[in-house]
Design an enzyme around this catalytic site. Structure first.
Site, PDB file in Angstrom:
ATOM      1  N   TYR A  27       0.878  -1.072  -0.408  1.00  0.00           N
ATOM      2  CA  TYR A  27       0.414   0.090  -0.059  1.00  0.00           C
ATOM      3  C   TYR A  27       1.009   1.615  -0.155  1.00  0.00           C
ATOM      4  O   TYR A  27       0.285   2.301  -0.479  1.00  0.00           O
ATOM      5  CB  TYR A  27      -0.797   0.201   1.140  1.00  0.00           C
ATOM      6  CG  TYR A  27      -2.507  -1.279   1.587  1.00  0.00           C
ATOM      7  CD1 TYR A  27      -3.075  -1.333   0.692  1.00  0.00           C
ATOM      8  CD2 TYR A  27      -1.742  -2.102   2.342  1.00  0.00           C
ATOM      9  CE1 TYR A  27      -3.890  -2.329   0.507  1.00  0.00           C
ATOM     10  CE2 TYR A  27      -2.800  -3.431   2.193  1.00  0.00           C
ATOM     11  CZ  TYR A  27      -3.560  -3.451   1.682  1.00  0.00           C
ATOM     12  OH  TYR A  27      -4.743  -4.877   1.403  1.00  0.00           O
ATOM     13  N   ASN A  49     -12.255  -1.716  -4.988  1.00  0.00           N
ATOM     14  CA  ASN A  49     -11.923  -2.740  -7.173  1.00  0.00           C
ATOM     15  C   ASN A  49     -13.223  -4.110  -7.332  1.00  0.00           C
ATOM     16  O   ASN A  49     -13.291  -4.601  -6.550  1.00  0.00           O
ATOM     17  CB  ASN A  49     -10.117  -3.899  -6.622  1.00  0.00           C
ATOM     18  CG  ASN A  49     -10.077  -3.791  -7.987  1.00  0.00           C
ATOM     19  OD1 ASN A  49     -11.385  -3.770  -8.970  1.00  0.00           O
ATOM     20  ND2 ASN A  49      -9.259  -4.564  -8.145  1.00  0.00           N
ATOM     21  N   CYS A  57      -4.973  -6.950  -7.308  1.00  0.00           N
ATOM     22  CA  CYS A  57      -5.509  -6.144  -5.828  1.00  0.00           C
ATOM     23  C   CYS A  57      -4.962  -7.042  -4.893  1.00  0.00           C
ATOM     24  O   CYS A  57      -4.334  -6.849  -3.683  1.00  0.00           O
ATOM     25  CB  CYS A  57      -6.725  -5.645  -5.213  1.00  0.00           C
ATOM     26  SG  CYS A  57      -7.722  -6.392  -5.171  1.00  0.00           S
ATOM     27  N   HIS A  58      -4.569  -8.568  -5.278  1.00  0.00           N
ATOM     28  CA  HIS A  58      -4.621  -9.367  -4.785  1.00  0.00           C
ATOM     29  C   HIS A  58      -2.875  -9.478  -4.061  1.00  0.00           C
ATOM     30  O   HIS A  58      -2.528  -9.549  -3.700  1.00  0.00           O
ATOM     31  CB  HIS A  58      -4.850 -10.914  -5.111  1.00  0.00           C
ATOM     32  CG  HIS A  58      -4.053 -11.267  -6.580  1.00  0.00           C
ATOM     33  ND1 HIS A  58      -4.366 -10.743  -7.574  1.00  0.00           N
ATOM     34  CD2 HIS A  58      -2.795 -12.101  -6.460  1.00  0.00           C
ATOM     35  CE1 HIS A  58      -4.191 -11.168  -8.639  1.00  0.00           C
ATOM     36  NE2 HIS A  58      -3.199 -12.150  -7.846  1.00  0.00           N
ATOM     37  N   GLU A  84       1.029 -17.519  -8.248  1.00  0.00           N
ATOM     38  CA  GLU A  84       1.559 -17.132  -8.477  1.00  0.00           C
ATOM     39  C   GLU A  84       3.112 -17.320  -8.709  1.00  0.00           C
ATOM     40  O   GLU A  84       4.136 -16.515  -9.016  1.00  0.00           O
ATOM     41  CB  GLU A  84       1.220 -15.938  -8.857  1.00  0.00           C
ATOM     42  CG  GLU A  84       0.395 -15.075  -9.014  1.00  0.00           C
ATOM     43  CD  GLU A  84      -0.321 -13.719  -9.637  1.00  0.00           C
ATOM     44  OE1 GLU A  84       0.493 -12.655  -8.769  1.00  0.00           O
ATOM     45  OE2 GLU A  84      -1.315 -13.271  -9.682  1.00  0.00           O
TER      46      GLU A  84
END
Length: 103
Positions: A27, A49, A57-58, A84
């Site tokens: 952030y 979002n 946003c994850h 990921e």
């Protein structure tokens, strides 16, 4: 004629699309890229979002490496990050400095 200046939330989302898979940002990093210290406002943008997979946003976590919240739930956020290649231990990103994306 409608004002074409992007909103704060839109600016946050534009930055999010630059973060590659396998990396995260914070952030604070987003706020810094927007030349502000409005970290909570960045968090609010993430919470609002409407397209959380396309606008990833994850990939935004707390500066201390904690996962933080997610509109689709923390378990889903963890699942997306793990898929990921992000390593998570005790609800924190392991090796944050190695996977941190800075704008």
């Amino acid at each position: 004629m409608k004002n074409q200046t992007p909103s704060f939330h839109q600016k946050c989302y534009e930055l999010l699309t630059k973060i590659p898979q396998g990396q995260v940002t914070t952030y604070k990093e987003i706020a810094k890229a927007l030349n502000t210290k409005a970290y909570r406002a960045v968090g609010n943008a993430m919470a609002r979002n409407d397209n959380p997979i396309v606008i990833p946003c994850h990939r935004v976590v707390k500066s201390n490496g904690e996962i933080g919240n997610y509109r689709l739930g923390v378990p889903r956020k963890k699942e997306l990050l793990l898929n990921e290649g992000i390593t998570i231990k005790n609800n924190r990103i392991e090796n944050l400095s190695e996977v941190l994306y800075q704008f």
